[in-house]
Structures are given as structure tokens and as C-alpha cells.
Write a protein that holds these residues in place. Structure first.
Motif, PDB file in Angstrom:
ATOM      1  N   HIS A   1       4.043 -23.906  44.840  1.00 27.62           N
ATOM      2  CA  HIS A   1       3.605 -23.059  43.724  1.00 27.62           C
ATOM      3  C   HIS A   1       2.320 -23.603  43.071  1.00 27.62           C
TER       4      HIS A   1
ATOM      5  N   ARG B   1      -2.430  -9.596  42.949  1.00 27.22           N
ATOM      6  CA  ARG B   1      -1.944 -10.864  42.411  1.00 27.22           C
ATOM      7  C   ARG B   1      -2.494 -11.150  41.020  1.00 27.22           C
TER       8      ARG B   1
ATOM      9  N   ALA C   1     -11.273 -22.202  38.832  1.00 22.72           N
ATOM     10  CA  ALA C   1     -12.177 -21.115  39.206  1.00 22.72           C
ATOM     11  C   ALA C   1     -13.585 -21.719  39.291  1.00 22.72           C
TER      12      ALA C   1
ATOM     13  N   SER D   1     -12.149 -15.789  39.716  1.00 22.44           N
ATOM     14  CA  SER D   1     -10.702 -15.653  39.627  1.00 22.44           C
ATOM     15  C   SER D   1     -10.165 -16.098  38.268  1.00 22.44           C
ATOM     16  N   THR D   2      -9.043 -15.502  37.894  1.00 19.69           N
ATOM     17  CA  THR D   2      -8.383 -15.895  36.643  1.00 19.69           C
ATOM     18  C   THR D   2      -7.547 -17.156  36.813  1.00 19.69           C
ATOM     19  N   GLY D   3      -7.379 -17.617  38.031  1.00 19.38           N
ATOM     20  CA  GLY D   3      -6.616 -18.830  38.275  1.00 19.38           C
ATOM     21  C   GLY D   3      -7.424 -20.075  37.975  1.00 19.38           C
ATOM     22  N   TYR D   4      -6.753 -21.226  38.099  1.00 24.99           N
ATOM     23  CA  TYR D   4      -7.433 -22.505  37.875  1.00 24.99           C
ATOM     24  C   TYR D   4      -7.166 -23.415  39.075  1.00 24.99           C
TER      25      TYR D   4
ATOM     26  N   TYR E   1      -1.693 -23.082  42.640  1.00 24.91           N
ATOM     27  CA  TYR E   1      -2.703 -22.033  42.823  1.00 24.91           C
ATOM     28  C   TYR E   1      -3.778 -22.412  43.833  1.00 24.91           C
TER      29      TYR E   1
ATOM     30  N   GLY F   1     -13.389 -23.145  42.614  1.00 22.68           N
ATOM     31  CA  GLY F   1     -12.704 -22.010  43.219  1.00 22.68           C
ATOM     32  C   GLY F   1     -13.519 -21.374  44.331  1.00 22.68           C
TER      33      GLY F   1
ATOM     34  N   TRP G   1      -5.555 -11.962  40.326  1.00 25.24           N
ATOM     35  CA  TRP G   1      -6.630 -12.948  40.335  1.00 25.24           C
ATOM     36  C   TRP G   1      -7.959 -12.337  39.883  1.00 25.24           C
TER      37      TRP G   1
ATOM     38  N   ASP H   1      -2.375 -21.851  47.198  1.00 23.87           N
ATOM     39  CA  ASP H   1      -2.141 -20.427  47.411  1.00 23.87           C
ATOM     40  C   ASP H   1      -3.453 -19.707  47.706  1.00 23.87           C
ATOM     41  N   LEU H   2      -4.516 -20.070  46.960  1.00 20.16           N
ATOM     42  CA  LEU H   2      -5.837 -19.480  47.187  1.00 20.16           C
ATOM     43  C   LEU H   2      -6.335 -19.804  48.583  1.00 20.16           C
TER      44      LEU H   2
END
Length: 405
Positions: A230, A265, A303, A298-301, A232, A307, A267, A235-236
Motif C-alpha cells: 500500500h 484512482r 509528486a 498527481s495528487t499522490g506523494y 503510493y 513523481g 491521481w 503503486d505508481l
């Protein structure tokens, strides 16, 4: 058929430094507008006509081989050329040089530099796309004269072009190459066999097996690890590696597939995705660098630049592994006469595939008026009769498009 300059024996050294390859591909990455078909035209002009690092048949065989593989076809051809000239380091240098300009532009766009959408910028970009029409048209004509010298191979090329237009790029390209290979092996006479490549294929069977093993382990192992941990970043990486491993049809096909990965998702929003989509169509270099925009925005970290780096490496890594696996095997298969006849048929299919790409997306996305057509004619004259290099024609056509508005 008379020999052309690109058919004469290659007498240049067979090794180039990574720095030399980086500089050559950096210039190509800065000037190669127009999508995958145009990129192949620029590569042919640089490495077959100008530098004579490859002959016409070897270059076309590389193009045909990369059409079989999933991923960005033009980038894979560049990686293969770098592998020819400089080994693994050369392949990395070629990829980095060709990819870096568009990655930087995509990251800049993600940070909000939208000046390319201003009026003058749009006119310049219009000129760059029109220059790409001329580059692809010249490549189709020149390759057709060399690789389709008889009625049988002209027929294969025409049938391949029709198949791509009717069936679409993804299925049409695969079907055309398979059918053309079978037709070439069974129907072409021995007099139509292409000569064996003057350069040996780099790599070994052991290296090919390692590349295939790593490719499969990452393809199936990364999603499982991402689901378990889990994380990010993992996963990316797993998501973009999977897209780079499974997409056939090149850059234009990967864009909607990436939307199906990042938007559901959360992102990236649909509006942000479409803004990046438009920018990716307008910049030079491979369309797969759209991944840099998606990773940066992306909104994930993480980025931003981190990213972008994760997404870009992930989507191109399958290409390195697949090219590394395919080149040694292809070199051995090509030693058989039946395979060389099959490659003669496939080479003709490549001409047809480029002919279809000249129509869509190259022509349909660039030529919308008589003024556009006039600029294409000027670019063709500069390429074909004035013998100007491709990069100079690209810049002159862009300036003319801005001036005649």
C-alpha cells in the motif's frame, strides 16, 4: 535495382561514446515533432542517409521488429540504435537524450508554464506539425523506392496501409506485419531476399533470457507488491510499468489508456488530464513522456519532479528489457533465408504502415487549409531539392507559419 547511398557498405567505426550518442539524440529530441511516424523519418535521415550507421534494410528491420513489441516504437528504435553503437551505456544515453526535452516540458507544464498556449506559440506549433508532414512524406517515398522495388512488395505495402486505416493502428499494424511476413516467406522469390545486416546484433542469448525473466517478474510481481505494501510510489511505478508493457500501437494509443489508470484512482482530474493531453500532442519527442506530466501533477506523494521521474522510468523500462531480449534472437533468426524473405515482406509492410500514419494522425492533425498545404510543399522542397537537414526545415517551417498568419 541500383544501389543508393544508404545501400553501400558501411565503413564508419562501429562504436560511439555515450556522450556523442546523447548529444545526437538530444538534438533529435528537441526537433522531432509530429509523433512516432515523424520520429522514424528523422531517425532515418540522421542514421541512414547522413551518418550511414545503418543501411536501409537494417533500419527498416529494426522498425519492423519494434512494431512487434509493445511500447513506444520510435523510442525503441532509438534504444536499439544506441545499443548498436555504444552498448548498454549507449542505449541509455540515446534514450535520455531523446526523452529529456519532452520530459522537462511536461514537468514545466505540470508546474503551470502554459505560455505554449499563447497565440504566437500556437502558430509556431502549427508550423512544426506541418514540417512533420513533409518529413514523413519524404521518408515514405524514399523507403518505398528502396524496400518496394517490385509489384509484389508494392502490393504488400498498399494492403498494409489499407489494413491500418480500416482496422486502426493497434490491430492493423500487428495484422499487417504478421500477414506480410507469411506472404514474404511463401511468395517472394530468392532474388528479392534482402542482404544480411552488415552490423551484428548486440547481446547474447543469456542476456535475452535474463531480460525476458526480469520483464515477466516485474510485470506480475509489481502489482502484487503494491497491493501488499500500500505504498503510493510503488503503486505508481507498477501502474505505469504495466501500461508500458502491454500497450500496442505507440504513443497515440497510450494516452487514453493512461486516463483509465490515473483518473479513476483520483491521481488526476479529468480537466487536468486533458490539459496535459493537449500539451503532449504539441511538444517534440515521444508521447510516452506524458507520463512525466501525470507523475508531476498527481495528487499522490511524492509528486513534482520525483513523481515525474518514477512514472517516466516505469513506463519506459519495459522497452529496454524487450529490446534487449529481442535483438539477439532477431539476429539469429535473420540468418535463415526464409526469414530474410519474410523480413522483405515485413519491410514492405512497414512502408505501408508509415503511409497510413502519414494520413492519420500526421496529415489530419496538421493540414486544415490551403495555406497549410502550401507550407507542406515548401517544406518538401527544402528537404528534397534544397537538401536542407531535417532540423533546419523544422525551424524554418515553424517561423514561416508564424510569419504568414
Amino acid at each position: 535495382m541500383q544501389n543508393t547511398e544508404s545501400d553501400t557498405p558501411l565503413d564508419l567505426p562501429t562504436h560511439s561514446s555515450p556522450w556523442t550518442l546523447f548529444c545526437i539524440f538530444l538534438r533529435l529530441g528537441l526537433t522531432s515533432f509530429g509523433g512516432p511516424a515523424a520520429h522514424l523519418g528523422y531517425f532515418r535521415d540522421e542514421f541512414v542517409k547522413r551518418r550511414r550507421w545503418l543501411d536501409e534494410h537494417t533500419f527498416s528491420d529494426l522498425v519492423a521488429l519494434c512494431q512487434f513489441l509493445p511500447g513506444p516504437g520510435s523510442s525503441q528504435v532509438g534504444i536499439a540504435i544506441g545499443r548498436f553503437r555504444g552498448g548498454i551505456a549507449g542505449a541509455l544515453a540515446a534514450w535520455l537524450g531523446f526523452t529529456l526535452p519532452s520530459v522537462l516540458l511536461m514537468v514545466a507544464f505540470a508546474y503551470g508554464f502554459t505560455h505554449l498556449a499563447e497565440a504566437n506559440g500556437l502558430h509556431l506549433l502549427r508550423g512544426l506539425k506541418l514540417a512533420a508532414v513533409a518529413v514523413v512524406a519524404q521518408a515514405v517515398w524514399s523507403m518505398g523506392r528502396t524496400l518496394c522495388p517490385d509489384r509484389a512488395r508494392v502490393t504488400i505495402a498498399v494492403a498494409s496501409a489499407i489494413a491500418v486505416i480500416v482496422l486502426g493502428a493497434t490491430y492493423g499494424q500487428i495484422a499487417s506485419i504478421v500477414v506480410a511476413g507469411v506472404a514474404g516467406a511463401l511468395l517472394l522469390k530468392s532474388s528479392t531476399e534482402v542482404p544480411r545486416a552488415p552490423l551484428g546484433m548486440p547481446g547474447t542469448k543469456t542476456g535475452a533470457a535474463i531480460c525476458l525473466t526480469v520483464f515477466g517478474l516485474l510485470l506480475f510481481g509489481l502489482p502484487a507488491a503494491a497491493a501488499l505494501l500500500h505504498a503510493y510510489p510503488l503503486d505508481l511505478f507498477a501502474a505505469f510499468y504495466r501500461v508500458g508493457s502491454l500497450v500496442f500501437g505507440g504513443g497515440h494509443v497510450v494516452l487514453p489508456l493512461l486516463e483509465a489508470v490515473v483518473v479513476p484512482r483520483g491521481w488526476l482530474s479529468t480537466n487536468s488530464f486533458m490539459a496535459g493531453y493537449g500539451a503532449a500532442q504539441a511538444i517534440p519527442g515521444p508521447l510516452f513522456t506524458f507520463a512525466a506530466f501525470l507523475g508531476a501533477a498527481s495528487t499522490g506523494y511524492p509528486a513534482g519532479i520525483t513523481g515525474a521521474l518514477i512514472a517516466t522510468v516505469a513506463i519506459f523500462l519495459p522497452s529496454f528489457l524487450l529490446v534487449g531480449a529481442a535483438l539477439p534472437l532477431w539476429g539469429e533468426l535473420r540468418a535463415f533465408a526464409s526469414m530474410r524473405r519474410a523480413m522483405a515482406g515485413i519491410n514492405a509492410a512497414v512502408v505501408g504502415i508509415l503511409l497510413a500514419a502519414l494520413y492519420d494522425p500526421v496529415w489530419t492533425s496538421a493540414v486544415h487549409s490551403g495555406r497549410d498545404f502550401a507550407l507542406v510543399i515548401v517544406a518538401l522542397a527544402l528537404l528534397g531539392w534544397w537538401r536542407l537537414p531535417s532540423w533546419a526545415v523544422v525551424l524554418l517551417t515553424a517561423l514561416l507559419a508564424w510569419w504568414v498568419v
